[in-house]
Write an enzyme that holds these catalytic residues in place. Structure first.
Site, short mmCIF file in Angstrom:
data_model
loop_
_atom_site.label_atom_id
_atom_site.label_comp_id
_atom_site.label_asym_id
_atom_site.label_seq_id
_atom_site.Cartn_x
_atom_site.Cartn_y
_atom_site.Cartn_z
N THR A 26 -15.51 46.69 21.92
CA THR A 26 -16.85 47.15 21.59
C THR A 26 -17.62 46.00 20.95
O THR A 26 -17.17 45.45 19.95
CB THR A 26 -16.74 48.33 20.61
OG1 THR A 26 -16.08 49.39 21.28
CG2 THR A 26 -18.09 48.78 20.11
N HIS A 180 -9.54 55.88 27.48
CA HIS A 180 -9.31 55.53 26.07
C HIS A 180 -8.69 56.73 25.36
O HIS A 180 -9.37 57.66 24.96
CB HIS A 180 -10.63 55.14 25.42
CG HIS A 180 -10.50 54.43 24.10
ND1 HIS A 180 -9.34 54.43 23.37
CD2 HIS A 180 -11.39 53.69 23.39
CE1 HIS A 180 -9.53 53.71 22.26
NE2 HIS A 180 -10.77 53.26 22.25
N ASN A 183 -6.67 55.11 19.14
CA ASN A 183 -7.54 54.76 17.99
C ASN A 183 -8.31 55.90 17.35
O ASN A 183 -9.38 55.69 16.77
CB ASN A 183 -8.51 53.64 18.40
CG ASN A 183 -7.78 52.32 18.63
OD1 ASN A 183 -6.61 52.20 18.26
ND2 ASN A 183 -8.45 51.35 19.23
N TYR A 185 -9.91 58.50 18.60
CA TYR A 185 -11.09 59.08 19.27
C TYR A 185 -10.72 60.42 19.92
O TYR A 185 -9.62 60.94 19.73
CB TYR A 185 -11.68 58.07 20.24
CG TYR A 185 -12.19 56.85 19.50
CD1 TYR A 185 -13.25 56.94 18.61
CD2 TYR A 185 -11.56 55.62 19.63
CE1 TYR A 185 -13.70 55.84 17.88
CE2 TYR A 185 -12.00 54.50 18.90
CZ TYR A 185 -13.06 54.63 18.03
OH TYR A 185 -13.49 53.54 17.31
N ASN A 240 -9.29 55.10 12.32
CA ASN A 240 -10.24 56.21 12.24
C ASN A 240 -9.60 57.50 11.74
O ASN A 240 -9.87 58.59 12.23
CB ASN A 240 -10.91 56.43 13.60
CG ASN A 240 -11.72 55.23 14.02
OD1 ASN A 240 -12.57 54.77 13.26
ND2 ASN A 240 -11.48 54.71 15.21
N GLY A 306 -2.24 41.95 18.16
CA GLY A 306 -1.66 40.89 17.34
C GLY A 306 -0.87 39.85 18.10
O GLY A 306 -0.09 39.13 17.50
C1 FNR Z 1 -11.50 46.56 19.32
N1 FNR Z 1 -10.54 47.39 19.91
C2 FNR Z 1 -10.93 48.32 20.85
N2 FNR Z 1 -9.99 49.10 21.46
C3 FNR Z 1 -10.33 49.92 22.47
O1 FNR Z 1 -9.46 50.57 23.03
N3 FNR Z 1 -11.63 50.01 22.88
C4 FNR Z 1 -12.63 49.29 22.31
O2 FNR Z 1 -13.80 49.36 22.73
C5 FNR Z 1 -12.28 48.44 21.21
N4 FNR Z 1 -13.22 47.73 20.54
C6 FNR Z 1 -12.86 46.74 19.65
C7 FNR Z 1 -13.82 45.88 19.13
C8 FNR Z 1 -13.45 44.82 18.30
C9 FNR Z 1 -14.50 43.86 17.81
C10 FNR Z 1 -12.08 44.65 17.98
C11 FNR Z 1 -11.64 43.48 17.13
C12 FNR Z 1 -11.14 45.51 18.47
C13 FNR Z 1 -9.10 47.06 19.77
C14 FNR Z 1 -8.75 45.90 20.72
O3 FNR Z 1 -8.82 46.32 22.07
C15 FNR Z 1 -7.34 45.36 20.47
O4 FNR Z 1 -6.41 46.37 20.71
C16 FNR Z 1 -7.19 44.87 19.04
O5 FNR Z 1 -8.21 43.93 18.73
C17 FNR Z 1 -5.84 44.22 18.79
O6 FNR Z 1 -5.66 43.13 19.66
P1 FNR Z 1 -5.80 41.61 19.10
O7 FNR Z 1 -7.22 41.45 18.63
O8 FNR Z 1 -4.82 41.48 17.98
O9 FNR Z 1 -5.48 40.76 20.29
#
Ligand code: FNR
Length: 374
Positions: A26, A180, A183, A185, A240, A306
């Protein structure tokens, strides 16, 4: 070179050239008003596209009730479909593959985002509590409201909205969609016991709580065919206000039921990165989703949360994952696959520009070669 990460993989009908996927992110940079993607968004995704590489576009609400943040792109209007077409055209021009993530936030919203200022919708009237706050549409910090519980007859209408959104994603030129279910939702609110206190066929037993996920999956599969549909789940996540007291029975049932669809992939978010959009969390002593569910899931497993090059490579080499999605480092490294392939250093990400704004922190991160030339 990290051989496991850079070996090809068959995912649905696609031959991925490598296994470095853009996680859904997002970014809150759609056109205000229409909530349609525009030229800048097309540039952002094209920067991250590689021949035979998979991008998962950001979570996009299937209904006007599905928003909890400003300037998030939707997938329910003609303008949004046209906007997304620009994005998919730009990605396809570079040989990339792009899926769209379908979203409804449920209770993770505020009446200021809802049509007519109504209360957010959820399986049950249970508010997100604790210290968690939200931002209203006019930029004020606020507590979460107690959502309105959906009546049983409304739930199939939301499933139908996912179906319509899936059709819209076809019209917008996507190659597939991801549901999705993670998280905290709407779909996860149905799955988990503290947010789903319903007594109808959508609540109570694990079988009933998984019904909404499976109905949405069936609707989307009807449109796309199973081999172009993925599902994202976050067992053991806490984003959330979510969290199931004993996740294994619930998620085992969900994953087993999803097996029967023969989906393109199951996307599991590691709990150590739960809520990575809000802060950098990295707990050491949490279970690993891919380790727990790899033996249960029969198809392609996408891991996220991560990972850096070495750990992603090890996850694949050790057989826990087939493909790895990267979030934060793909924000700050538009050429992430190339950097990982060559062991080039990664540019750190800048958290204040994750959400909202324009080019800064979005399309202005240079590729490694551009940095070397500068
Ligand atoms: C997210 N994440 C996320 N997950 C998802 O399923 N839909 C989304 O739209 C979003 N949006 C989002 C925005 C931002 C700015 C962040 C940092 C994270 C979670 C993302 O897809 C991912 O799972 C996490 O960031 C963990 O992975 P990394 O960043 O450790 O590689």
């Amino acid at each position: 070179m990290l051989p496991a990460l850079f070996s090809p993989l068959k995912l649905g009908p696609f031959e991925l050239a490598h296994r470095v996927v853009l996680a859904p992110l997002t970014r809150m940079r759609a056109e205000p008003g229409t909530l349609a993607p525009h030229v800048l968004n097309a540039e952002y995704y094209a920067q991250r596209a590689t021949p035979g590489g998979l991008l998962i576009a950001e979570a996009s609400p299937v209904l006007p009730t599905g928003f909890g943040n400003p300037n998030v792109p939707g997938i329910y209007s003609g303008a949004q479909v046209a906007g997304w077409k620009r994005v998919t055209d730009a990605v396809h021009a570079k040989g990339g593959i792009i899926f769209l993530q379908l979203w409804h936030v449920g209770r993770v919203s505020h009446s200021s985002y809802q049509p007519g200022g109504a209360l957010p919708l959820a399986p049950s009237a249970v508010a997100i509590g604790g210290d968690l706050k939200t931002m209203t549409a006019d930029g004020k910090v606020a507590s979460y409201e107690t959502p309105r519980a959906l009546v049983t007859e409304e739930i199939p209408e939301i499933v139908t909205a996912y179906r319509r959104a899936a059709h819209n994603a076809v019209a917008a030129g996507f190659d597939g969609v991801e549901i999705h279910g993670a998280n905290g939702y709407l779909i996860e609110q149905f799955l988990q016991s503290h947010t789903n206190q319903r007594t109808d066929r959508y609540g109570g037993s694990i079988e009933h709580r998984t019904r909404f996920l499976l109905e949405v999956t069936q609707a989307v599969v009807d449109v796309w065919g199973a081999d172009r549909v993925g599902v994202r789940l976050s067992p053991y996540g806490i984003a959330n206000g979510s969290g199931e007291p004993d996740p294994m029975p619930l998620y085992t049932r969900a994953v087993e039921a999803l097996n029967s669809f023969k989906l393109a992939y199951l996307h599991l978010l590691e709990p150590r990165s739960s809520g990575a959009g809000r802060a950098d969390v990295d707990w050491r002593n949490v279970p690993s989703a891919m380790v727990l569910f790899r033996p249960i899931w029969n198809g392609v497993l996408m891991a996220a949360g991560g990972f850096v090059g070495d750990t992603a490579n090890a996850a694949i080499a050790d057989g826990y994952a087939d493909v790895v999605a990267f979030g934060r480092y793909f924000i700050s490294n538009p050429d992430l696959p190339r950097r990982l392939a060559h062991g080039f250093p990664l540019t750190p990400y800048h958290r204040p520009t994750f959400y909202g704004g324009a080019e800064k922190g979005y399309t202005d991160y240079p590729a490694y070669d551009e940095m070397a030339e500068a």
